[in-house]
Design an enzyme around this catalytic site. Structure first.
Site, PDB file in Angstrom:
ATOM      1  N   ARG A  30       2.886  -8.447  -3.280  1.00 51.68           N
ATOM      2  CA  ARG A  30       2.921  -7.480  -4.370  1.00 51.68           C
ATOM      3  C   ARG A  30       4.348  -7.388  -4.889  1.00 51.68           C
ATOM      4  O   ARG A  30       5.277  -7.925  -4.289  1.00 51.68           O
ATOM      5  CB  ARG A  30       2.420  -6.106  -3.913  1.00 51.68           C
ATOM      6  CG  ARG A  30       3.287  -5.444  -2.848  1.00 51.68           C
ATOM      7  CD  ARG A  30       2.734  -4.083  -2.444  1.00 51.68           C
ATOM      8  NE  ARG A  30       3.684  -3.351  -1.611  1.00 51.68           N
ATOM      9  CZ  ARG A  30       3.486  -2.128  -1.138  1.00 51.68           C
ATOM     10  NH1 ARG A  30       2.355  -1.502  -1.406  1.00 51.68           N
ATOM     11  NH2 ARG A  30       4.384  -1.515  -0.403  1.00 51.68           N
ATOM     12  N   ASN A  73       4.823   1.762  -8.447  1.00 51.24           N
ATOM     13  CA  ASN A  73       4.676   2.140  -7.045  1.00 51.24           C
ATOM     14  C   ASN A  73       5.906   1.690  -6.275  1.00 51.24           C
ATOM     15  O   ASN A  73       6.242   0.498  -6.272  1.00 51.24           O
ATOM     16  CB  ASN A  73       3.433   1.490  -6.430  1.00 51.24           C
ATOM     17  CG  ASN A  73       3.191   1.934  -5.002  1.00 51.24           C
ATOM     18  OD1 ASN A  73       2.840   3.087  -4.757  1.00 51.24           O
ATOM     19  ND2 ASN A  73       3.383   1.031  -4.054  1.00 51.24           N
ATOM     20  N   GLU A  74       6.589   2.633  -5.662  1.00 47.00           N
ATOM     21  CA  GLU A  74       7.720   2.324  -4.781  1.00 47.00           C
ATOM     22  C   GLU A  74       8.669   1.290  -5.399  1.00 47.00           C
ATOM     23  O   GLU A  74       8.889   0.205  -4.853  1.00 47.00           O
ATOM     24  CB  GLU A  74       7.218   1.852  -3.413  1.00 47.00           C
ATOM     25  CG  GLU A  74       6.466   2.915  -2.652  1.00 47.00           C
ATOM     26  CD  GLU A  74       6.009   2.470  -1.269  1.00 47.00           C
ATOM     27  OE1 GLU A  74       5.771   3.354  -0.409  1.00 47.00           O
ATOM     28  OE2 GLU A  74       5.890   1.251  -1.045  1.00 47.00           O
ATOM     29  N   GLU A 130       2.762  10.000  -0.015  1.00 44.20           N
ATOM     30  CA  GLU A 130       2.255   9.123   1.043  1.00 44.20           C
ATOM     31  C   GLU A 130       2.853   9.518   2.379  1.00 44.20           C
ATOM     32  O   GLU A 130       4.055   9.790   2.490  1.00 44.20           O
ATOM     33  CB  GLU A 130       2.598   7.650   0.779  1.00 44.20           C
ATOM     34  CG  GLU A 130       1.833   6.980  -0.322  1.00 44.20           C
ATOM     35  CD  GLU A 130       2.139   5.479  -0.401  1.00 44.20           C
ATOM     36  OE1 GLU A 130       2.492   4.888   0.658  1.00 44.20           O
ATOM     37  OE2 GLU A 130       2.035   4.914  -1.488  1.00 44.20           O
ATOM     38  N   TRP A 168       3.534  -1.803   9.689  1.00 41.40           N
ATOM     39  CA  TRP A 168       4.646  -2.645   9.278  1.00 41.40           C
ATOM     40  C   TRP A 168       5.879  -2.529  10.172  1.00 41.40           C
ATOM     41  O   TRP A 168       6.871  -3.200   9.928  1.00 41.40           O
ATOM     42  CB  TRP A 168       5.028  -2.339   7.828  1.00 41.40           C
ATOM     43  CG  TRP A 168       4.967  -0.893   7.442  1.00 41.40           C
ATOM     44  CD1 TRP A 168       3.927  -0.259   6.821  1.00 41.40           C
ATOM     45  CD2 TRP A 168       5.970   0.106   7.639  1.00 41.40           C
ATOM     46  NE1 TRP A 168       4.210   1.076   6.626  1.00 41.40           N
ATOM     47  CE2 TRP A 168       5.475   1.329   7.111  1.00 41.40           C
ATOM     48  CE3 TRP A 168       7.249   0.090   8.194  1.00 41.40           C
ATOM     49  CZ2 TRP A 168       6.198   2.508   7.131  1.00 41.40           C
ATOM     50  CZ3 TRP A 168       7.977   1.276   8.218  1.00 41.40           C
ATOM     51  CH2 TRP A 168       7.440   2.459   7.695  1.00 41.40           C
ATOM     52  N   GLU A 184      -2.827  -4.445   4.963  1.00 45.01           N
ATOM     53  CA  GLU A 184      -2.680  -3.095   5.515  1.00 45.01           C
ATOM     54  C   GLU A 184      -3.940  -2.622   6.225  1.00 45.01           C
ATOM     55  O   GLU A 184      -4.160  -1.427   6.374  1.00 45.01           O
ATOM     56  CB  GLU A 184      -2.287  -2.120   4.397  1.00 45.01           C
ATOM     57  CG  GLU A 184      -0.901  -2.423   3.838  1.00 45.01           C
ATOM     58  CD  GLU A 184      -0.451  -1.455   2.758  1.00 45.01           C
ATOM     59  OE1 GLU A 184       0.616  -0.849   2.916  1.00 45.01           O
ATOM     60  OE2 GLU A 184      -1.170  -1.319   1.749  1.00 45.01           O
ATOM     61  N   LYS A 185      -4.747  -3.553   6.714  1.00 45.24           N
ATOM     62  CA  LYS A 185      -6.000  -3.152   7.362  1.00 45.24           C
ATOM     63  C   LYS A 185      -5.780  -2.390   8.675  1.00 45.24           C
ATOM     64  O   LYS A 185      -6.662  -1.653   9.115  1.00 45.24           O
ATOM     65  CB  LYS A 185      -6.900  -4.363   7.598  1.00 45.24           C
ATOM     66  CG  LYS A 185      -6.313  -5.480   8.439  1.00 45.24           C
ATOM     67  CD  LYS A 185      -7.290  -6.658   8.551  1.00 45.24           C
ATOM     68  CE  LYS A 185      -6.655  -7.854   9.242  1.00 45.24           C
ATOM     69  NZ  LYS A 185      -5.612  -8.478   8.380  1.00 45.24           N
ATOM     70  N   PHE A 186      -4.618  -2.574   9.300  1.00 45.78           N
ATOM     71  CA  PHE A 186      -4.334  -1.824  10.519  1.00 45.78           C
ATOM     72  C   PHE A 186      -3.451  -0.601  10.269  1.00 45.78           C
ATOM     73  O   PHE A 186      -2.971   0.029  11.214  1.00 45.78           O
ATOM     74  CB  PHE A 186      -3.695  -2.739  11.567  1.00 45.78           C
ATOM     75  CG  PHE A 186      -4.653  -3.773  12.100  1.00 45.78           C
ATOM     76  CD1 PHE A 186      -5.789  -3.391  12.792  1.00 45.78           C
ATOM     77  CD2 PHE A 186      -4.437  -5.117  11.878  1.00 45.78           C
ATOM     78  CE1 PHE A 186      -6.690  -4.339  13.276  1.00 45.78           C
ATOM     79  CE2 PHE A 186      -5.321  -6.072  12.350  1.00 45.78           C
ATOM     80  CZ  PHE A 186      -6.450  -5.686  13.051  1.00 45.78           C
ATOM     81  N   HIS A 187      -3.242  -0.282   8.991  1.00 50.38           N
ATOM     82  CA  HIS A 187      -2.582   0.972   8.630  1.00 50.38           C
ATOM     83  C   HIS A 187      -3.638   2.070   8.667  1.00 50.38           C
ATOM     84  O   HIS A 187      -4.711   1.934   8.083  1.00 50.38           O
ATOM     85  CB  HIS A 187      -1.988   0.848   7.222  1.00 50.38           C
ATOM     86  CG  HIS A 187      -1.068   1.966   6.843  1.00 50.38           C
ATOM     87  ND1 HIS A 187      -1.499   3.271   6.696  1.00 50.38           N
ATOM     88  CD2 HIS A 187       0.256   1.978   6.566  1.00 50.38           C
ATOM     89  CE1 HIS A 187      -0.474   4.026   6.338  1.00 50.38           C
ATOM     90  NE2 HIS A 187       0.602   3.276   6.254  1.00 50.38           N
TER      91      HIS A 187
END
Length: 684
Positions: free
Chosen positions: A105, A143-144, A300, A308, A348-351
């Site tokens: 991204r 975003n960020e 957030e 991460w 980010e599936k484990f976020h």
């Protein structure tokens, strides 16, 4: 409506039959706001100029029907694959000349006119379509910014940099003077010869590097402003913001604040760092202070673990609630998470998410629902403000210059130094604003300057006027050294602050890694100025030391060993109606706390609430809805807090007022009824 509560909502990750369940669960969790559309560009514009908003219409309509507000993103944070395929010139390059490719991204050059044109075209579509939608509450641009592409060094950026320099300096002669280009035969004959500070055989020109950091921040801000202009034109009156990151070096939060209708922050406390709540407190105070006390938004945080860090620990029970209320206590009017429903695929599936992989029968979802109920039960906090009589100065310009190469020490870390000075105030229970040096300071009893390596004449004059007017100023090492062009001020250190501080630094003595020196009392006269007459300052210091010659200042503490044994380490100089204290080393935490306690006593600054147990934070917010007192136990054991006067539990207003409150480990209390002003005012 109260404190907004919710999270990032990414319905495009899921089939539509899940959306109805989402809305039902949001209602059960008391969700009142979501951020939507952040990464939706590829789905709403799957091919150039072909728009598909039908699915997003259904999302917006569903949220409106459920009474949930939307912080609507402009969808420009991640360009779709077709754009970089058609226009590879939008891709950023590093200082090594290597292109950064799609597949993650933020793969765009902030200076690219092609990227900006496509982004603005998308924003026009989004704004025109949803400007009057009943769910719309707030615009979320990008975003960020600067999270991944902090700077671009491509030829497009180079030409943009030259334009920026022409506007800043007007002539090549002025540029050569500002950059000290007589050194190493770097004098330019034309702006066309100027390049970004790409990889070079050795140290690049520091003034060039500093200006490129300024330029890169400006280029990112131009992207934000281009989108903001569309939003304010097509949807006048709807607030506009973007989510900043904590202690984020590429983006000057103070510089961006005037163009943000409300400050917004993403912050992820680390459960593996026992005192990370202190870093959070510093960042929260900065966010609150950036727009002079206006409430801000936590857009957030994580309900559990992130994905991460090298080791991603979950938040233990109670931590999510505690850290959420900490944000509210320090001025947040919204508590949102990334994200609503945990992804099954992608980076980010484990976020963690508000609805985890395990579904609703999970600790995280139960804690989410409980927090939502608590926030919904206390309307009236929103819009209220805090007051502080202590300010800590922070400056991105100085930060950028401090951490360049070819300095006396590369161990000087702006963020670490700031926290070294903030922590004693936090642990003393003192409310503190974090402000830029250009802010009006006369309303503060005490001002702390952790480091201002770069200091303009105007800001130096502000500090002198503050002390002359009766303020207590604390300045630490390696401050006032250079001007805005990173040129050393002649006549000796600390440059513009010599007269104010009543001393001269003749030589810097950075300490070797792992080495410390002893520091001791400078004499009974100096020590007697503090809260405890005759206090004996004794401890150790590390990182840095300086050879100081007093010129009117009195010595508060001295180095007791090493090459500078017997030389001043801490001084105080009366100037006008106030005093300027100088710290020529990094004092160990206990010694720094003792010193700042004495300066607070001289300034007449009291804690928010007296006598708090260690680990307990107190904060006060006041507004039309009343006065709220927040007690937060960051410790691992239950504690009892004695109150200065009877207060009521805000969740049970009919209950009798009490003078003692028991806080469980990671416990929170919200109280009402405090009659005197909080915020670390004058000592009584």
């Amino acid at each position: 409506m109260g404190i907004r509560f919710g999270g990032d909502y990414n319905p495009e990750h899921w089939p539509e039959e899940v959306w109805a369940e989402d809305l039902a669960l949001m209602k059960a969790a008391h969700v009142s706001m979501v951020t939507a559309g952040i990464f939706s560009w590829a789905k709403v514009e799957p091919r150039p100029g072909e728009w598909d908003f039908g699915w997003f219409d259904r999302v917006m309509d569903g949220l409106a029907g459920a009474g949930i507000e939307v912080c609507l993103a402009t969808m420009t944070a991640s360009p779709p694959p077709w754009l970089s395929q058609a226009h590879p010139e939008i891709l950023p390059e590093g200082p090594d000349g290597q292109r950064r490719w799609p597949g993650a991204r933020q793969h765009f050059c902030p200076s690219s006119p092609v990227f900006r044109a496509h982004a603005v075209r998308l924003v026009e579509q989004v704004a025109a379509r949803y400007a009057d939608h009943p769910a719309l509450a707030l615009w979320h641009v990008g975003n960020e910014f600067g999270c991944h592409t902090r700077q671009c060094f491509c030829d497009v950026s180079a030409e943009h940099f030259r334009s920026w320099l022409r506007e800043r300096y007007g002539s090549v002669a002025a540029l050569n003077d500002a950059w000290s280009t007589s050194f190493w035969s770097q004098a330019y004959g034309d702006f066309a010869q100027v390049l970004p500070p790409r990889n070079a055989p050795t140290f690049a020109n520091p003034a060039q590097q500093l200006d490129y950091l300024r330029f890169s921040d400006a280029a990112l801000r131009e992207c934000y402003l281009a989108e903001r202009a569309v939003l304010t034109r097509l949807a006048p009156g709807v607030p506009v913001t973007t989510n900043l990151m904590p202690q984020h070096k590429p983006v000057d939060a103070f510089g961006w604040a005037p163009s943000m209708d409300v400050m917004a922050l993403d912050f992820y406390q680390d459960p593996h760092v026992p005192d990370d709540h202190v870093r959070a407190a510093y960042v929260f105070d900065l966010m609150r202070s950036a727009r002079e006390g206006q409430p801000w938004l936590l857009l957030e945080q994580a309900p559990g673990a992130v994905n991460w860090r090298p080791r991603n620990g979950p938040k233990p029970p109670g931590a999510m609630r505690l850290w959420s209320w900490q944000a509210v206590a320090q001025g947040a009017d919204a508590v949102l998470f990334f994200q609503w429903r945990q992804s099954l695929g992608g980076a980010e599936k484990f976020h963690s998410a508000m609805v985890p992989h395990g579904g609703t029968d999970t600790r995280i979802f139960r804690e989410v629902c409980a927090l939502g109920r608590e926030l919904a039960a206390l309307p009236g906090i929103e819009g209220s403000r805090s007051r502080a009589s202590v300010a800590l100065l922070a400056d991105w310009q100085s930060w950028w210059a401090l951490e360049l190469d070819s300095r006396p020490s590369t161990a000087l870390d702006h963020s670490r130094i700031a926290l070294d000075h903030y922590r004693p105030l936090f642990e003393a229970g003192v409310a503190c604003d974090v402000v830029p040096p250009g802010r009006e300071l006369s309303g503060y009893r005490m001002v702390v300057v952790p480091n201002l390596y770069l200091l303009t004449d105007r800001d130096a004059a502000r500090l002198a006027a503050y002390v002359d007017g009766g303020g207590q100023l604390v300045v630490s090492f390696f401050s006032g050294i250079v001007d805005a062009c990173d040129r050393v001020r002649p006549g000796g250190y600390p440059g513009a602050l010599r007269e104010l501080l009543g001393l001269r630094v003749t030589e810097f003595w950075p300490l070797a890694e792992g080495r410390s020196v002893a520091v001791g009392d400078g004499g009974p006269t100096a020590a007697g100025r503090g809260r405890q007459a005759g206090r004996a300052y004794a401890g150790r210091a590390d990182l840095w030391s300086e050879e100081i010659e007093v010129a009117g200042a009195e010595v508060v503490a001295r180095f007791l060993d090493g090459e500078l044994a017997g030389r001043p380490a801490v001084t105080r100089h009366d100037h006008g109606r106030g005093s300027a204290w100088y710290v020529g080393t990094r004092l160990e935490p206990a010694l720094m706390r003792a010193l700042l306690d004495d300066v607070r006593a001289a300034a007449g600054v009291a804690p928010v609430l007296p006598g708090l147990p260690p680990g307990v934070q107190a904060a006060v917010r006041e507004g039309a809805g009343g006065r709220y007192v927040f007690l937060l136990n960051h410790g691992g054991r239950a504690v009892q807090v004695t109150l200065p006067e009877p207060l009521r539990d805000a969740w049970t207003p009919r209950a009798a007022a009490v003078t003692r409150v028991t806080l469980a480990a990671r416990g929170v209390a919200v109280l009402t009824g405090l009659q005197r002003a909080g915020g670390g005012g004058a000592a009584e």
